[in-house]
Design an enzyme around this catalytic site. Structure first.
Site, PDB file in Angstrom:
ATOM      1  N   GLU A  57      -4.990  -4.245  -2.071  1.00 25.19           N
ATOM      2  CA  GLU A  57      -6.443  -4.000  -1.998  1.00 25.19           C
ATOM      3  C   GLU A  57      -6.748  -2.732  -1.213  1.00 25.19           C
ATOM      4  O   GLU A  57      -7.879  -2.275  -1.179  1.00 25.19           O
ATOM      5  CB  GLU A  57      -7.157  -5.217  -1.390  1.00 25.19           C
ATOM      6  CG  GLU A  57      -6.862  -5.518   0.077  1.00 25.19           C
ATOM      7  CD  GLU A  57      -5.552  -6.289   0.292  1.00 25.19           C
ATOM      8  OE1 GLU A  57      -4.690  -6.301  -0.614  1.00 25.19           O
ATOM      9  OE2 GLU A  57      -5.382  -6.860   1.388  1.00 25.19           O
ATOM     10  N   ARG A  58      -5.702  -2.140  -0.575  1.00 28.62           N
ATOM     11  CA  ARG A  58      -5.946  -0.921   0.190  1.00 28.62           C
ATOM     12  C   ARG A  58      -5.783   0.338  -0.667  1.00 28.62           C
ATOM     13  O   ARG A  58      -6.262   1.400  -0.308  1.00 28.62           O
ATOM     14  CB  ARG A  58      -5.012  -0.881   1.398  1.00 28.62           C
ATOM     15  CG  ARG A  58      -5.366  -2.014   2.360  1.00 28.62           C
ATOM     16  CD  ARG A  58      -4.654  -1.892   3.657  1.00 28.62           C
ATOM     17  NE  ARG A  58      -3.355  -2.546   3.620  1.00 28.62           N
ATOM     18  CZ  ARG A  58      -2.552  -2.605   4.667  1.00 28.62           C
ATOM     19  NH1 ARG A  58      -2.897  -2.043   5.791  1.00 28.62           N
ATOM     20  NH2 ARG A  58      -1.395  -3.224   4.576  1.00 28.62           N
TER      21      ARG A  58
ATOM     22  N   GLU B  30       9.304  -3.784  13.054  1.00 31.36           N
ATOM     23  CA  GLU B  30       9.157  -2.690  12.093  1.00 31.36           C
ATOM     24  C   GLU B  30       7.888  -1.935  12.494  1.00 31.36           C
ATOM     25  O   GLU B  30       6.793  -2.510  12.446  1.00 31.36           O
ATOM     26  CB  GLU B  30       9.011  -3.249  10.669  1.00 31.36           C
ATOM     27  CG  GLU B  30       8.809  -2.164   9.632  1.00 31.36           C
ATOM     28  CD  GLU B  30       8.577  -2.712   8.221  1.00 31.36           C
ATOM     29  OE1 GLU B  30       7.954  -3.772   8.072  1.00 31.36           O
ATOM     30  OE2 GLU B  30       9.016  -2.042   7.267  1.00 31.36           O
TER      31      GLU B  30
ATOM     32  N   CYS C 125       9.519   1.840   3.276  1.00 26.66           N
ATOM     33  CA  CYS C 125      10.400   0.725   3.643  1.00 26.66           C
ATOM     34  C   CYS C 125      11.817   1.218   3.842  1.00 26.66           C
ATOM     35  O   CYS C 125      12.644   0.519   4.397  1.00 26.66           O
ATOM     36  CB  CYS C 125      10.370  -0.349   2.578  1.00 26.66           C
ATOM     37  SG  CYS C 125      11.104   0.206   1.064  1.00 26.66           S
TER      38      CYS C 125
ATOM     39  N   PHE D 111       0.804  -1.225   0.000  1.00 25.34           N
ATOM     40  CA  PHE D 111       0.000   0.000   0.000  1.00 25.34           C
ATOM     41  C   PHE D 111       0.834   1.271   0.000  1.00 25.34           C
ATOM     42  O   PHE D 111       0.327   2.346  -0.296  1.00 25.34           O
ATOM     43  CB  PHE D 111      -0.936   0.012   1.231  1.00 25.34           C
ATOM     44  CG  PHE D 111      -0.249   0.465   2.495  1.00 25.34           C
ATOM     45  CD1 PHE D 111      -0.105   1.818   2.780  1.00 25.34           C
ATOM     46  CD2 PHE D 111       0.273  -0.456   3.399  1.00 25.34           C
ATOM     47  CE1 PHE D 111       0.550   2.244   3.937  1.00 25.34           C
ATOM     48  CE2 PHE D 111       0.925  -0.037   4.553  1.00 25.34           C
ATOM     49  CZ  PHE D 111       1.057   1.320   4.810  1.00 25.34           C
TER      50      PHE D 111
ATOM     51  N   LYS E  81      -1.523  -7.579  -9.365  1.00 23.43           N
ATOM     52  CA  LYS E  81      -2.493  -7.552  -8.266  1.00 23.43           C
ATOM     53  C   LYS E  81      -2.044  -6.460  -7.298  1.00 23.43           C
ATOM     54  O   LYS E  81      -1.141  -6.643  -6.491  1.00 23.43           O
ATOM     55  CB  LYS E  81      -2.564  -8.890  -7.529  1.00 23.43           C
ATOM     56  CG  LYS E  81      -3.796  -8.897  -6.606  1.00 23.43           C
ATOM     57  CD  LYS E  81      -3.608  -9.624  -5.307  1.00 23.43           C
ATOM     58  CE  LYS E  81      -2.883  -8.915  -4.223  1.00 23.43           C
ATOM     59  NZ  LYS E  81      -3.567  -7.778  -3.563  1.00 23.43           N
TER      60      LYS E  81
HETATM   61  P1  NAD Z   1       1.435  -6.516   3.062  1.00 28.22           P
HETATM   62  O1  NAD Z   1       2.388  -7.637   3.122  1.00 28.22           O
HETATM   63  O2  NAD Z   1       0.355  -6.435   4.076  1.00 28.22           O
HETATM   64  O3  NAD Z   1       0.697  -6.502   1.630  1.00 28.22           O
HETATM   65  C1  NAD Z   1       1.431  -6.612   0.427  1.00 28.22           C
HETATM   66  C2  NAD Z   1       0.641  -7.457  -0.563  1.00 28.22           C
HETATM   67  O4  NAD Z   1       0.543  -8.800  -0.076  1.00 28.22           O
HETATM   68  C3  NAD Z   1      -0.781  -6.964  -0.786  1.00 28.22           C
HETATM   69  O5  NAD Z   1      -1.037  -6.992  -2.172  1.00 28.22           O
HETATM   70  C4  NAD Z   1      -1.646  -7.942  -0.001  1.00 28.22           C
HETATM   71  O6  NAD Z   1      -2.877  -8.202  -0.635  1.00 28.22           O
HETATM   72  C5  NAD Z   1      -0.813  -9.211   0.055  1.00 28.22           C
HETATM   73  N1  NAD Z   1      -0.913  -9.910   1.341  1.00 28.22           N
HETATM   74  C6  NAD Z   1      -0.938  -9.347   2.572  1.00 28.22           C
HETATM   75  N2  NAD Z   1      -0.939 -10.298   3.527  1.00 28.22           N
HETATM   76  C7  NAD Z   1      -0.926 -11.483   2.887  1.00 28.22           C
HETATM   77  C8  NAD Z   1      -0.884 -12.843   3.336  1.00 28.22           C
HETATM   78  N3  NAD Z   1      -0.886 -13.152   4.623  1.00 28.22           N
HETATM   79  N4  NAD Z   1      -0.855 -13.816   2.395  1.00 28.22           N
HETATM   80  C9  NAD Z   1      -0.854 -13.500   1.093  1.00 28.22           C
HETATM   81  N5  NAD Z   1      -0.878 -12.234   0.622  1.00 28.22           N
HETATM   82  C10 NAD Z   1      -0.903 -11.234   1.500  1.00 28.22           C
HETATM   83  O7  NAD Z   1       2.315  -5.171   3.049  1.00 28.22           O
HETATM   84  P2  NAD Z   1       1.799  -3.691   3.197  1.00 28.22           P
HETATM   85  O8  NAD Z   1       1.337  -3.479   4.594  1.00 28.22           O
HETATM   86  O9  NAD Z   1       0.883  -3.360   2.084  1.00 28.22           O
HETATM   87  O10 NAD Z   1       3.161  -2.887   2.954  1.00 28.22           O
HETATM   88  C11 NAD Z   1       4.040  -2.547   3.985  1.00 28.22           C
HETATM   89  C12 NAD Z   1       5.214  -3.484   4.045  1.00 28.22           C
HETATM   90  O11 NAD Z   1       5.876  -3.504   2.786  1.00 28.22           O
HETATM   91  C13 NAD Z   1       6.256  -3.049   5.045  1.00 28.22           C
HETATM   92  O12 NAD Z   1       6.736  -4.164   5.724  1.00 28.22           O
HETATM   93  C14 NAD Z   1       7.348  -2.437   4.182  1.00 28.22           C
HETATM   94  O13 NAD Z   1       8.634  -2.448   4.744  1.00 28.22           O
HETATM   95  C15 NAD Z   1       7.274  -3.314   2.982  1.00 28.22           C
HETATM   96  N6  NAD Z   1       7.858  -2.681   1.822  1.00 28.22           N
HETATM   97  C16 NAD Z   1       9.059  -3.151   1.393  1.00 28.22           C
HETATM   98  C17 NAD Z   1       9.680  -2.553   0.310  1.00 28.22           C
HETATM   99  C18 NAD Z   1      11.004  -3.055  -0.167  1.00 28.22           C
HETATM  100  O14 NAD Z   1      11.363  -2.793  -1.305  1.00 28.22           O
HETATM  101  N7  NAD Z   1      11.753  -3.774   0.661  1.00 28.22           N
HETATM  102  C19 NAD Z   1       9.054  -1.478  -0.345  1.00 28.22           C
HETATM  103  C20 NAD Z   1       7.815  -1.051   0.115  1.00 28.22           C
HETATM  104  C21 NAD Z   1       7.227  -1.658   1.196  1.00 28.22           C
END
Ligand code: NAD
Length: 521
Positions: free
Chosen positions: A199-200, A406, A304, A172, A196
């Site tokens: 969804e947020r 985090e 991140c 998101f 994909k």
């Molecule tokens: P998230 O993991 O909740 O969601 C990311 C994606 O995964 C979404 O599309 C979601 O639908 C899906 N998802 C979520 N939980 C899932 C599960 N249990 N099983 C399968 N799919 C699932 O992440 P977020 O809250 O949207 O983003 C924040 C996180 O992303 C932070 O930890 C941040 O550090 C990380 N991030 C990392 C980078 C990088 O390049 N290292 C860049 C941006 C964000």
């Protein structure tokens, strides 16, 4: 600002499916070049994080719709892979120009659904645009290697071929940038794509898809489905999908890496972070204090690469932390559309509750709360937003929850170390290894830090060292799974496979010019 924001909503409403008369729009999918509304009965709600107002419903696409999207991508691959790389690059050139033209409109959608300030949202678009610009040079990056005469009359050459259907799953926090890390480069390499989005924040991705198709992209080259766990598992299991690019948290990232690779797919998984900086005693106190405030609290800490942990060496915290707290206390929390806002809201009430709970745990575990950002004052009309203001802890210890987890909110956690060796050792014991930085006037300290630190991206007097796309976005340890990074040469390698050809053309078989008879070989 309220007026501005409601005007924005009405223009958004026009942008989406006219078939819905209700005030809340259903987010469309893109399958085989068509923008369609899902027939599902299951939805996720999208709320404006600064007011809590419902702005859209995103569908959990049905299995039939997701299969249709994967089939469309598979069918398009057969023709798209044969389009010459330079012709594919021409589409990307057009796309980058269109994104540049539409930057303001994309940024407004980001601010509305994600909450970050408009200035920060423009940066979100621009950092993605840079990767699109770089994807225009893919023809050169696809070039292989040649060695002539590796044996008598035998030559070997290699070149990079696309994989097939590739999927992208995004988080998101950067609704434009991270999608733009993925599909333009994958498509430039000759793959077709299944996106994909989170969804947020699905509305930014819809805009990116609209622009993509308006540029003349062939049907089926990039498709978009929606959903959460089921859509993710569909991608991990689909026999058409050859590779998955994931960016998000560790729970999802580990799951996708394990499920995807166990199904034989290539997976690159960029995950969570706890980015530390080291502040040496020789720095300019005021400029480092300013830098820390921007890097820790910008985008409400939902980056991140946010610099969320400071390790002060040799007692310098006594000079710098009060300055950081003074500057941070002046930062205004408020809606992203207001020019006076420095920080927008957190993404959801749950995220706010989690961050507030972590702040309380820091207090309970004995860290010193220098600045408490809970329940900040916000402009009238925004009381229902997910607000947390800049928060600073000193005297944190590595065993504390505020250090271990985090936080992903505007919270700076600070520790102390007697010398650089100890500071490096603290950082290397943390489970994450995304980015890090050192602030110093000593080249020797910077060099030692660079060589000994276990993080993928190192800044020397640069707080958020995200590399430009001729390099790659790197990471270490729990911040990454998979060995090929996003964008740059590594990104091209992720989206392609090498084919190596060895050919024998015997000199004795050359037709003699003087031959008068019909060749018989
Ligand atoms: P998230 O993991 O909740 O969601 C990311 C994606 O995964 C979404 O599309 C979601 O639908 C899906 N998802 C979520 N939980 C899932 C599960 N249990 N099983 C399968 N799919 C699932 O992440 P977020 O809250 O949207 O983003 C924040 C996180 O992303 C932070 O930890 C941040 O550090 C990380 N991030 C990392 C980078 C990088 O390049 N290292 C860049 C941006 C964000």
């Amino acid at each position: 600002t309220v007026l501005q924001s409601s005007r924005r909503v009405s223009s958004l409403r026009c942008a989406f499916s006219a078939s819905f008369a209700s005030s809340v729009k259903d987010v469309p999918m893109f399958i085989n070049g068509e923008k369609r509304v899902s027939s599902t009965t299951k939805f996720h709600e999208v709320h404006d994080p600064s007011t809590g107002r419902l702005i859209a419903r995103v569908p959990d696409c049905t299995q039939a719709e997701m299969t249709e999207a994967a089939n469309a991508a598979q069918a398009a691959f057969h023709t798209w892979r044969r389009v010459p790389p330079s012709e594919r690059a021409r589409l990307i050139l057009k796309y980058q120009a269109a994104i540049r033209d539409e930057t303001e409109n994309i940024a407004k959608i980001i601010t509305e659904e994600q909450g970050k300030t408009l200035a920060d949202a423009r940066g979100d678009v621009f950092r993605g645009l840079e990767v699109v610009e770089h994807a225009c040079s893919t023809p050169s990056l696809l070039m292989g290697e040649t060695l002539g005469s590796i044996a008598r009359d035998v030559d070997t050459y290699s070149f990079r071929e696309p994989l097939g259907v590739v999927a992208g799953i995004t988080p998101f926090n950067f609704p434009a940038m991270i999608a733009l890390w993925m599909f333009p480069l994958a498509a430039a390499c000759g793959n077709t794509f299944l996106l994909k989005p989170s969804e947020r924040v699905p509305l930014t991705a819809v805009k990116l898809m609209e622009i993509w198709h308006a540029c003349g992209a062939p049907a089926g080259v990039v498709n978009m489905i929606h959903g959460a766990h089921d859509a993710v598992n569909f991608i991990c299991d689909s026999p058409h999908v050859q590779a998955i690019s994931f960016v998000g948290g560790n729970t999802a990232g580990r799951h996708i890496y394990q499920r995807g690779t166990s199904n034989g797919k290539r997976v690159q998984s960029n995950m969570g972070a706890k980015n530390h900086c080291v502040i040496m005693p020789d720095v300019d106190y005021d400029s480092v204090a300013q830098t820390l405030v921007g890097a820790a609290f910008g985008a409400a800490g939902q980056r991140c690469m946010a610099l969320s942990t400071a390790v002060f060496v040799g007692g310098v915290e006594r000079e710098i932390l009060p300055r950081v707290a003074d500057i941070a206390a002046t930062k205004k929390v408020g809606p992203g559309f207001a020019e006076t806002s420095d920080l927008g809201p957190l993404i959801s009430p749950q995220a706010r509750k989690r961050v507030e709970g972590l702040i309380q745990s820091g207090v309970d575990e004995g860290a010193t709360l220098l600045l408490d950002g809970r329940n900040p004052t916000v402009p009238a009309g925004y009381e229902n937003g997910n607000w947390v203001g800049p928060t600073i802890f000193s005297n944190a210890k590595p065993h504390m929850k505020i250090y271990q987890e985090e936080i992903f909110g505007p919270v700076l956690v600070s520790l102390t170390a007697p010398n650089l060796d100890d500071a490096i050792s603290i950082i290397n014991r943390n489970k994450y290894g995304n980015g890090t930085a050192i602030f110093t006037r000593s080249g020797a300290a910077a060099r030692k830090f660079t060589n000994e630190i276990g993080a993928g991206q190192v800044g020397i007097n640069v707080p958020i060292p995200v590399p430009l796309p001729m390099f790659s976005f790197t990471g270490n340890r729990a911040s990454i799974m998979g060995d090929l990074n996003f964008y740059g040469k590594s990104g091209v390698h992720f989206y392609t496979q090498l084919k190596t050809v060895t050919s024998a053309w015997r000199e004795k078989d050359v037709i003699s010019a003087s031959t008068m008879v019909m060749p018989t070989y």
